[in-house]
Write an enzyme that holds these catalytic residues in place. Structure first.
Site, PDB file in Angstrom:
ATOM      1  N   TYR A 142      42.062  60.978  43.359  1.00  8.42           N
ATOM      2  CA  TYR A 142      40.682  61.754  43.797  1.00  8.42           C
ATOM      3  C   TYR A 142      40.851  63.316  43.949  1.00  8.42           C
ATOM      4  O   TYR A 142      41.123  63.690  44.925  1.00  8.42           O
ATOM      5  CB  TYR A 142      40.074  60.906  44.907  1.00  8.42           C
ATOM      6  CG  TYR A 142      38.600  61.343  45.136  1.00  8.42           C
ATOM      7  CD1 TYR A 142      37.903  62.284  44.343  1.00  8.42           C
ATOM      8  CD2 TYR A 142      38.104  60.893  46.420  1.00  8.42           C
ATOM      9  CE1 TYR A 142      36.561  62.520  44.746  1.00  8.42           C
ATOM     10  CE2 TYR A 142      36.687  61.287  46.610  1.00  8.42           C
ATOM     11  CZ  TYR A 142      35.981  62.104  46.041  1.00  8.42           C
ATOM     12  OH  TYR A 142      34.634  62.506  46.276  1.00  8.42           O
ATOM     13  N   LYS A 170      39.490  60.442  39.486  1.00  9.10           N
ATOM     14  CA  LYS A 170      38.309  60.659  39.715  1.00  9.10           C
ATOM     15  C   LYS A 170      38.163  62.313  39.900  1.00  9.10           C
ATOM     16  O   LYS A 170      38.666  62.942  40.938  1.00  9.10           O
ATOM     17  CB  LYS A 170      37.955  60.064  41.123  1.00  9.10           C
ATOM     18  CG  LYS A 170      36.536  60.344  41.345  1.00  9.10           C
ATOM     19  CD  LYS A 170      36.319  59.615  42.830  1.00  9.10           C
ATOM     20  CE  LYS A 170      34.734  60.017  43.351  1.00  9.10           C
ATOM     21  NZ  LYS A 170      34.306  59.451  44.688  1.00  9.10           N
TER      22      LYS A 170
END
Length: 299
Positions: A142, A170
């Protein structure tokens, strides 16, 4: 049993970063979490992120996190990928959370860039590798430098992609140029982590979304994705433009705050927030209603 995945879409395509419902006295609402999870999957999500920032992970305890994962897996685990947030700015703590999530039945892990301490790229590499080594679960990185303070450089992403359990990223970096290079060079499954850029990121190789607005417009996100995959660019663009007021409205202030307010307006489980987050003012709530209505959301 985990739902079917492919190397191209290891966690599905439309995922919502789920809020953590609390009772009126501020305790974990596991029944509400299960009802909300089932609602989100029924609405078109094939993945859920639990214990992420949108799940108020900074203010939930380790035991609460494990109980939440277990409850959500019980509710939707055969219909959707349940990905547990395990990232912190303390690698040892992250390993404990990762192992607890695996024991609780999570299908994958979300590992955010260590925040506040601003480690160098070698520190990021060792941190994420340690998390990936800690369990048998697939890992989604992320990358959100606006919150963490440092980006995961493209070169580091490419190194991390060599790990067999680091399978996705992400992307909340907000840089389509860097995303294009990193997608091409790493081969990771790429997920948009910025709702306003969901469609643009698809155009440079993303496979899906990790969304906040998926709490209220998952069917539309699914339709936009399918239009894009089917080659109907005009239809995908039309849906994207229709959703612009929702993208804007849900992020006028901190996203957890507006999401819980939107869910409450729809009669769905959400409950109060834990400090330092606070509820919307009456004026902000009215603005949110206008934004959602402009995007076609029924309240």
């Amino acid at each position: 049993m985990a739902p079917t995945s492919t190397p191209q879409t290891p966690f599905g395509r439309v995922l919502t970063a789920m809020v953590t419902p609390f009772t009126e006295d501020g305790e974990l609402d596991l029944d509400g979490a299960q009802r909300l999870a089932a609602h989100l999957v029924d609405a078109g999500n094939d993945g859920l992120i639990v214990n992420g920032t949108t799940g108020e992970s900074p203010t939930t305890g380790d035991e609460e996190k494990a109980r939440l994962v277990r409850a959500v897996v019980e509710a939707v685990g055969d219909r959707a990928h349940v990905v547990a947030g395990a990232g912190t700015n303390d690698t040892r703590h992250s390993l404990e959370l990762a192992r607890a999530a695996e024991r609780a039945g999570a299908h994958g892990l979300l590992a955010v860039t260590p925040y506040y301490s601003k480690p160098p790229q070698e520190g990021l590499y060792r941190h994420f590798t340690a998390i990936a080594d800690a369990t048998d679960l697939p890992v989604m990185l992320y990358d959100i430098p606006g919150r963490s303070g440092v980006p995961i450089n493209t070169e580091t992403i490419v190194r991390l992609a060599e790990h067999p359990r680091i399978v996705a990223n992400k992307d909340a970096k907000g840089d389509l140029g860097r995303a294009s290079w990193a997608i091409a060079a790493s081969g990771l499954a790429w997920y948009s982590g910025d709702d306003m850029l969901n469609l643009p990121l698809l155009s440079v190789g993303a496979v899906g979304f990790v969304s906040v607005v998926g709490h209220v417009v998952a069917p539309e996100l699914r339709a936009m994705l399918e239009a894009h995959l089917g080659g109907d660019v005009a239809k995908a663009t039309e849906i994207h433009q229709k959703l612009l007021p929702v993208f804007t409205g849900m992020f006028r202030t901190q996203g957890v705050i507006t999401t819980k307010a939107a869910l409450a307006l729809q009669g769905l489980p959400a409950g109060p927030l834990r400090l330092p987050l606070v509820e919307l003012s009456p004026e902000e709530t009215e603005q949110l209603k206008r934004d959602l209505a402009a995007g076609g959301v029924q309240l």
